[in-house]
Design an enzyme around this catalytic site. Structure first.
Site, PDB file in Angstrom:
ATOM      1  N   LYS A  53       0.604  -1.210  -0.101  1.00  0.00           N
ATOM      2  CA  LYS A  53      -0.456   0.574  -0.081  1.00  0.00           C
ATOM      3  C   LYS A  53       0.659   1.153  -0.163  1.00  0.00           C
ATOM      4  O   LYS A  53       0.731   2.241  -0.605  1.00  0.00           O
ATOM      5  CB  LYS A  53      -0.879   0.017   1.245  1.00  0.00           C
ATOM      6  CG  LYS A  53      -1.453  -0.962   0.690  1.00  0.00           C
ATOM      7  CD  LYS A  53      -2.998  -1.462   1.999  1.00  0.00           C
ATOM      8  CE  LYS A  53      -3.527  -2.922   2.497  1.00  0.00           C
ATOM      9  NZ  LYS A  53      -4.292  -3.140   3.142  1.00  0.00           N
ATOM     10  N   GLN A  97      -4.597  -1.349   9.070  1.00  0.00           N
ATOM     11  CA  GLN A  97      -4.358  -3.235   8.614  1.00  0.00           C
ATOM     12  C   GLN A  97      -5.611  -3.840   9.557  1.00  0.00           C
ATOM     13  O   GLN A  97      -5.406  -3.944  10.660  1.00  0.00           O
ATOM     14  CB  GLN A  97      -2.605  -3.092   8.594  1.00  0.00           C
ATOM     15  CG  GLN A  97      -2.276  -4.025   7.917  1.00  0.00           C
ATOM     16  CD  GLN A  97      -3.626  -4.954   6.363  1.00  0.00           C
ATOM     17  OE1 GLN A  97      -3.163  -3.760   5.571  1.00  0.00           O
ATOM     18  NE2 GLN A  97      -4.331  -5.536   5.829  1.00  0.00           N
ATOM     19  N   ASP A 120     -11.221   2.767   3.661  1.00  0.00           N
ATOM     20  CA  ASP A 120     -11.222   1.427   3.058  1.00  0.00           C
ATOM     21  C   ASP A 120     -12.797   0.915   3.192  1.00  0.00           C
ATOM     22  O   ASP A 120     -13.343   0.264   2.687  1.00  0.00           O
ATOM     23  CB  ASP A 120     -10.847   0.196   4.574  1.00  0.00           C
ATOM     24  CG  ASP A 120      -9.616  -0.205   4.276  1.00  0.00           C
ATOM     25  OD1 ASP A 120      -9.222  -0.695   3.195  1.00  0.00           O
ATOM     26  OD2 ASP A 120      -9.096  -0.453   5.433  1.00  0.00           O
TER      27      ASP A 120
END
Ligand code: NAD
Length: 284
Positions: A53, A97, A120
């Site tokens: 990422k 995460q 997200d």
């Protein structure tokens, strides 16, 4: 019939290039795009995802800030960091995460992120916006599947779509997105009776189960489009494979995504897109 193998890597590269240009334009107007990436603990798979990422941020001109916390971090400490990032004017996106260590409740963490920075798309506000057909930040993997379908010219309106899997991050938002494009959507899951006959109705199949090569030709209507979200590692060979038995299904479908090189690269490309969207919305 020659099935078309959908090149997720190439489409993802296209999207990253579009995002890079948009990010540059925003920069020229004085707004930098910044993503804060939070990793708790030392799970090796999570470390790889985070590294990928951050690398994608570099190639798209997005600034990434990195927060690496020890595995014994308390929930309060993590929530305090999120609060700080929520308040920071320069931070546009916050990504924590998953999975998190057991002492931390993932739902508390997701709910603590400011929805406008929730790149997200997991916050209940963004989930609700999607369900009510309003603009918001959408979960990256299903958003990536929609881009693959759109850019491959797959017609969805009036078609039968079957999503296999009902998780909050893939199956459910996937179904909402297909519904938004006027498909007739069925969500199948572990309790679905006679799964093969349900999936055989589909013009478009999205498999998000996590079971290697479970979807064989007897699940597939001749000429269907098959999107394989699954990422499974075969213990004996260490190789990756999807939920679809690719070689066996290929001759029966109109188009199919491979694993790797299908949906996987799209997830990170859509994360970059979400960072840009979050920054440009905040600027307004
Ligand atoms: P999950 O474990 O949260 O959900 C799996 C779903 O599959 C569940 O809803 C369950 O009901 C259903 N299921 C399980 N066994 C079944 C069966 N025998 N028949 C029918 N349905 C069954 O998983 P997830 O997070 O949604 O991920 C699914 C897969 O997609 C995994 O392989 C994961 O690694 C992969 N994934 C890939 C990406 C990507 O970027 N490509 C992103 C997220 C997840």
């Amino acid at each position: 019939m020659d099935a078309k193998i959908i090149d997720g890597k190439a489409i993802a590269a296209q999207i990253r290039e579009e995002v890079r240009r948009d990010v540059e334009l925003l920069k020229m107007r004085g707004k930098n795009v910044t993503l804060a990436v939070v990793l708790v603990g030392d799970d090796p798979a999570s470390a790889v995802y985070v590294r990928n990422k951050k690398r994608a941020c570099e190639t798209t001109g997005i600034t990434s800030l990195s927060y690496e916390l020890p595995a014994d971090t308390t929930e309060d400490k993590l929530l305090a960091l999120i609060g700080k990032l929520n308040r920071r004017e320069d931070v546009d996106g916050i990504l924590v995460q998953m999975p998190l260590p057991p002492q931390i409740d993932e739902h508390h963490v997701i709910c603590a992120i400011d929805p406008v920075k929730d790149v997200d798309g997991f916050h209940p506000t963004n989930v609700g916006l999607l369900a009510t057909g309003k603009p918001g930040l959408v979960s990256c993997t299903p958003a990536g599947v929609m881009e693959l379908l759109k850019r491959t010219g797959v017609e969805l309106s009036g078609k039968e779509a079957v999503v296999i899997g009902r998780s909050n991050i893939v199956g459910k938002p996937m179904a909402q997105l297909l519904l938004r494009e006027n498909a007739t959507v069925t969500i199948a899951h572990s309790r679905t009776a006679d799964l093969a006959s349900v999936v055989r109705r589909a013009d478009v199949v999205v498999a998000a189960v996590g079971r290697p090569r479970m979807i064989t030709p007897d699940y597939i209507k001749e000429g269907a489009v098959v999107i394989d979200v699954g990422i499974n590692r075969i213990a004996e060979t260490g190789k990756l494979c999807g939920d679809v038995d690719f070689d066996a299904v290929l001759p029966h479908c109109r188009a199919i995504t491979p694993v790797p090189g299908g949906v996987g690269p799209m997830t990170i490309a859509m994360l970059m897109r979400n960072c840009y969207e979050a920054a440009s919305q905040r600027r307004k």
